[in-house]
Motif scaffolding. Structure first.
Motif, mmCIF file in Angstrom:
data_model
loop_
_atom_site.group_PDB
_atom_site.id
_atom_site.type_symbol
_atom_site.label_atom_id
_atom_site.label_comp_id
_atom_site.label_asym_id
_atom_site.label_seq_id
_atom_site.Cartn_x
_atom_site.Cartn_y
_atom_site.Cartn_z
ATOM 1 N N GLY A 42 -49.633 44.621 53.532
ATOM 2 C CA GLY A 42 -48.080 44.595 53.806
ATOM 3 C C GLY A 42 -47.815 43.306 54.866
ATOM 4 N N VAL A 66 -42.530 44.129 51.975
ATOM 5 C CA VAL A 66 -43.299 44.737 51.250
ATOM 6 C C VAL A 66 -44.588 45.102 51.364
ATOM 7 C CG1 VAL A 66 -44.122 42.456 50.177
ATOM 8 C CG2 VAL A 66 -44.014 44.135 48.599
ATOM 9 N N THR A 67 -45.094 46.527 51.055
ATOM 10 C CA THR A 67 -46.318 46.857 51.134
ATOM 11 C C THR A 67 -46.943 46.896 49.566
ATOM 12 O OG1 THR A 67 -45.508 49.112 51.453
ATOM 13 C CG2 THR A 67 -45.896 47.958 53.360
ATOM 14 N N PRO A 69 -48.622 48.820 46.689
ATOM 15 C CA PRO A 69 -48.298 50.074 46.047
ATOM 16 C C PRO A 69 -49.270 51.094 46.538
ATOM 17 C CG PRO A 69 -47.960 48.624 44.232
ATOM 18 C CD PRO A 69 -48.387 47.657 45.545
ATOM 19 N N VAL A 71 -50.809 51.565 49.216
ATOM 20 C CA VAL A 71 -50.531 52.234 50.678
ATOM 21 C C VAL A 71 -49.151 52.551 50.863
ATOM 22 C CG1 VAL A 71 -52.387 50.473 51.191
ATOM 23 C CG2 VAL A 71 -50.065 49.703 51.763
ATOM 24 N N ARG A 72 -48.220 52.590 50.132
ATOM 25 C CA ARG A 72 -46.932 53.078 50.338
ATOM 26 C C ARG A 72 -47.176 54.426 50.631
ATOM 27 N NH1 ARG A 72 -44.160 49.583 45.559
ATOM 28 N NH2 ARG A 72 -44.585 47.527 46.667
ATOM 29 N N HIS A 73 -45.841 54.962 51.437
ATOM 30 C CA HIS A 73 -45.645 56.236 52.058
ATOM 31 C C HIS A 73 -46.745 56.690 53.002
ATOM 32 C CE1 HIS A 73 -42.163 56.719 49.370
ATOM 33 N NE2 HIS A 73 -42.946 56.239 48.564
ATOM 34 N N LYS A 74 -47.479 55.837 53.659
ATOM 35 C CA LYS A 74 -48.127 56.102 54.679
ATOM 36 C C LYS A 74 -47.646 55.662 56.241
ATOM 37 C CE LYS A 74 -52.181 55.365 51.742
ATOM 38 N NZ LYS A 74 -52.700 56.795 51.522
ATOM 39 N N GLY A 77 -45.008 50.264 56.203
ATOM 40 C CA GLY A 77 -43.796 49.423 56.266
ATOM 41 C C GLY A 77 -42.947 49.615 57.544
ATOM 42 N N THR A 78 -42.864 51.105 57.829
ATOM 43 C CA THR A 78 -42.210 51.379 58.920
ATOM 44 C C THR A 78 -42.907 50.721 60.325
ATOM 45 O OG1 THR A 78 -41.693 53.507 58.199
ATOM 46 C CG2 THR A 78 -41.355 53.414 60.593
ATOM 47 N N ALA A 104 -34.374 51.310 48.422
ATOM 48 C CA ALA A 104 -35.351 51.222 49.879
ATOM 49 C C ALA A 104 -34.178 51.699 50.732
ATOM 50 C CB ALA A 104 -35.636 49.943 50.240
ATOM 51 N N PHE A 107 -35.169 53.958 53.599
ATOM 52 C CA PHE A 107 -36.246 53.540 54.451
ATOM 53 C C PHE A 107 -35.633 52.519 55.446
ATOM 54 C CE2 PHE A 107 -38.765 49.415 55.206
ATOM 55 C CZ PHE A 107 -39.944 50.087 55.525
#
Ligand code: COA
Length: 136
Positions: A42, A66-67, A69, A71-74, A77-78, A104, A107
């Protein structure tokens, strides 16, 4: 990651930002081992630039968020964005803004940004909103 995940249809130069080498620019990377050793998963950058495009010491543009795909929703990014915003606050920045992709939106809103103005289309990367977070 900027080029291949954010703008695969555009020339490489489109993924290079004018203030990338500015001494106040912040570039963050997240690393994780997905099975083949630690790798970059990321990125995000914070560039010292006002919404009008002028150099600034107090206002920063979040760009190149960007992260991978896989590893997304873990929460990666936040964590990246929060870490950068904490650095900005420590340094006395007054606000951070970005042109964020419409998908996004939630997010950015969870990160404390507010959409300002109407949705607009950026050629090659689709619909966006201007998002702003006051840090003062
Ligand atoms: C936008 C992007 C950077 C978010 O990265 P991410 O690593 O998935 O970010 P997070 O995991 O912190 O948050 C994403 C979502 O996962 C959710 N989430 C966070 N931790 C979670 C967890 N442990 N379990 C399940 N969901 C979780 C968040 O609530 C968030 O939901 P929301 O988008 O509906 O608000 C990523 O989706 C991406 O690269 N998208 C493509 C490029 C892009 O659009 N970049 C922005 C350009 S402006």
């Amino acid at each position: 990651m900027r080029r291949y995940l954010l703008r695969p249809m555009l020339a490489a130069a489109a993924s290079r930002y004018d203030e990338d080498d500015h001494p106040e620019a912040i570039h963050l990377g997240a690393f994780a081992d997905l099975g083949g050793g630690e790798e970059l998963v990321g990125v995000v950058s914070f560039l010292p630039r006002t919404e009008q495009g002028e150099l600034s010491t107090e206002v920063f543009q979040l760009q190149g968020m960007v992260t991978l795909p896989a590893v997304r929703h873990k929460g990666i990014g936040t964590k990246l964005a929060d870490y950068g915003i904490a650095i900005l606050i420590d340094g006395g920045a007054t606000s951070v803004w970005c042109n964020g992709r419409t998908p996004a939106r939630s997010f950015y809103e969870r990160l404390g940004f507010q959409a300002v103005g109407k949705e607009f289309i950026t050629p090659g990367t689709g619909p966006h909103y201007r998002f702003v977070r006051d840090l003062s």
